[in-house]
Design an enzyme around this catalytic site. Structure first.
Site, PDB file in Angstrom:
ATOM      1  N   PRO A  19       0.817  -1.334  -0.138  1.00  0.00           N
ATOM      2  CA  PRO A  19      -0.020  -0.025  -0.026  1.00  0.00           C
ATOM      3  C   PRO A  19       1.093   1.186   0.016  1.00  0.00           C
ATOM      4  O   PRO A  19       1.839   1.291   0.787  1.00  0.00           O
ATOM      5  CB  PRO A  19      -0.832  -0.093   1.321  1.00  0.00           C
ATOM      6  CG  PRO A  19       0.120  -0.971   2.118  1.00  0.00           C
ATOM      7  CD  PRO A  19       0.484  -1.992   1.278  1.00  0.00           C
ATOM      8  N   CYS A 105       4.984   2.879   8.391  1.00  0.00           N
ATOM      9  CA  CYS A 105       5.061   4.205   7.637  1.00  0.00           C
ATOM     10  C   CYS A 105       6.124   5.239   8.353  1.00  0.00           C
ATOM     11  O   CYS A 105       5.783   5.292   9.602  1.00  0.00           O
ATOM     12  CB  CYS A 105       3.799   4.881   7.539  1.00  0.00           C
ATOM     13  SG  CYS A 105       3.831   6.565   6.770  1.00  0.00           S
ATOM     14  N   LYS A 147       2.796  -5.136   8.390  1.00  0.00           N
ATOM     15  CA  LYS A 147       3.853  -4.817   7.657  1.00  0.00           C
ATOM     16  C   LYS A 147       4.529  -3.716   8.372  1.00  0.00           C
ATOM     17  O   LYS A 147       3.903  -2.831   9.111  1.00  0.00           O
ATOM     18  CB  LYS A 147       3.596  -3.939   6.353  1.00  0.00           C
ATOM     19  CG  LYS A 147       4.688  -3.709   5.452  1.00  0.00           C
ATOM     20  CD  LYS A 147       4.352  -3.407   4.026  1.00  0.00           C
ATOM     21  CE  LYS A 147       5.530  -3.254   3.202  1.00  0.00           C
ATOM     22  NZ  LYS A 147       6.159  -1.871   3.605  1.00  0.00           N
ATOM     23  N   ASN A 209      10.632  -6.935   1.603  1.00  0.00           N
ATOM     24  CA  ASN A 209      10.188  -5.852   0.835  1.00  0.00           C
ATOM     25  C   ASN A 209      11.374  -4.853   0.850  1.00  0.00           C
ATOM     26  O   ASN A 209      12.057  -4.591   1.864  1.00  0.00           O
ATOM     27  CB  ASN A 209       8.908  -5.108   1.465  1.00  0.00           C
ATOM     28  CG  ASN A 209       8.929  -3.814   0.931  1.00  0.00           C
ATOM     29  OD1 ASN A 209       8.499  -2.781   1.474  1.00  0.00           O
ATOM     30  ND2 ASN A 209       8.617  -3.405  -0.506  1.00  0.00           N
ATOM     31  N   GLY A 210      11.783  -4.243  -0.369  1.00  0.00           N
ATOM     32  CA  GLY A 210      12.912  -3.416  -0.334  1.00  0.00           C
ATOM     33  C   GLY A 210      13.804  -3.796  -1.557  1.00  0.00           C
ATOM     34  O   GLY A 210      14.419  -4.642  -1.682  1.00  0.00           O
TER      35      GLY A 210
END
Length: 251
Positions: A19, A105, A147, A209-210
């Site tokens: 997202p 975030c 996440k 992720n990344g």
């Protein structure tokens, strides 16, 4: 490798769209699905308080396309009661098939209010939020995922503790962006940290992720870390066909 599932839905490959605020709306997700059908595409994050108060702008952001399945929505907040109420509302109204929790975030406007990547710095609060969300979703059979990031900075790692708390509280899978909050999106992602997390957490899939820019990067990440799937963020911006490439190499 552990299987990824959203209720009765098994994706064509272990691939999830991250997202991204202002990006992963219904139109963007539809475009990505044209190239890579039957994957998990998560809507941009919305604030739990705004959901509970039925904010008009937030309700618009929560829209899904005709026939979109599964309908995945990310929520964030720092109040367990409010987040639990938001999960109950979206499940009770039949709006979603999957809820993802944002603990990653790094934006100052989110963290300075205690949300996003600031939550894992307080393990007791993190546990309360996850427990509230999972408990609210469970009667509806809606899975909850989470996440997060490695930590606030290199010497304040929170990833393993966060992963274990999520596993203890019934989260379906966890995903980690292998950077710290301090890094935001600078520098290289620390894939070794994904491997460390995978080794430390039992029983639930771990997604990495990344720095996945090409399909071959996903293969390399999974091979080097042992993670169970990948989350695609900035790598698909302007390149929605990446999801088709990913299915080709990972399905």
């Amino acid at each position: 490798m552990l299987e990824l599932r959203i209720g009765d839905f098994t994706p064509a490959a272990p691939i999830v769209l991250a997202p991204m605020a202002g990006v992963t709306n219904a139109a963007f997700r539809s475009m990505c699905r044209d190239f890579g059908p039957d994957l998990v595409y998560v809507n941009e994050m919305v604030m739990s308080t705004a959901v509970v108060h039925r904010n008009d702008k937030t309700r618009q952001m929560m829209k899904f396309g005709p026939g979109e399945s599964p309908r995945s929505l990310q929520l964030y907040g720092s109040d367990p009661d409010m987040l639990g109420r938001a999960v109950h509302m979206v499940c009770d109204e039949g709006l979603v098939d999957h809820v993802d929790l944002n603990f990653g975030c790094p934006a100052a406007k989110v963290t300075r209010k205690g949300g996003g990547a600031a939550v894992p710095a307080k393990p007791a609060l993190l546990r309360s939020i996850v427990r509230a969300a999972v408990g609210a979703a469970e009667p509806y059979g809606v899975p909850v995922t989470a996440k997060f990031r490695m930590g606030l900075w290199e010497h304040f790692r929170t990833d393993v503790t966060t992963g274990r708390i999520c596993a203890d509280e019934g989260v379906t899978w966890i995903a980690m962006h292998a950077r710290t909050v301090e890094q935001h999106y600078a520098g290289e992602a620390r894939w070794d940290a994904i491997g460390e997390l995978k080794a430390a957490v039992d029983g639930i899939p771990v997604l990495g992720n990344g720095d996945i820019w090409e399909a071959s990067d996903a293969v390399a990440m999974m091979a080097s870390t042992g993670c169970d799937g990948v989350v695609i963020g900035r790598g698909c911006l302007g390149r929605p066909w990446l999801f088709g490439d990913l299915i080709t190499v990972l399905a």
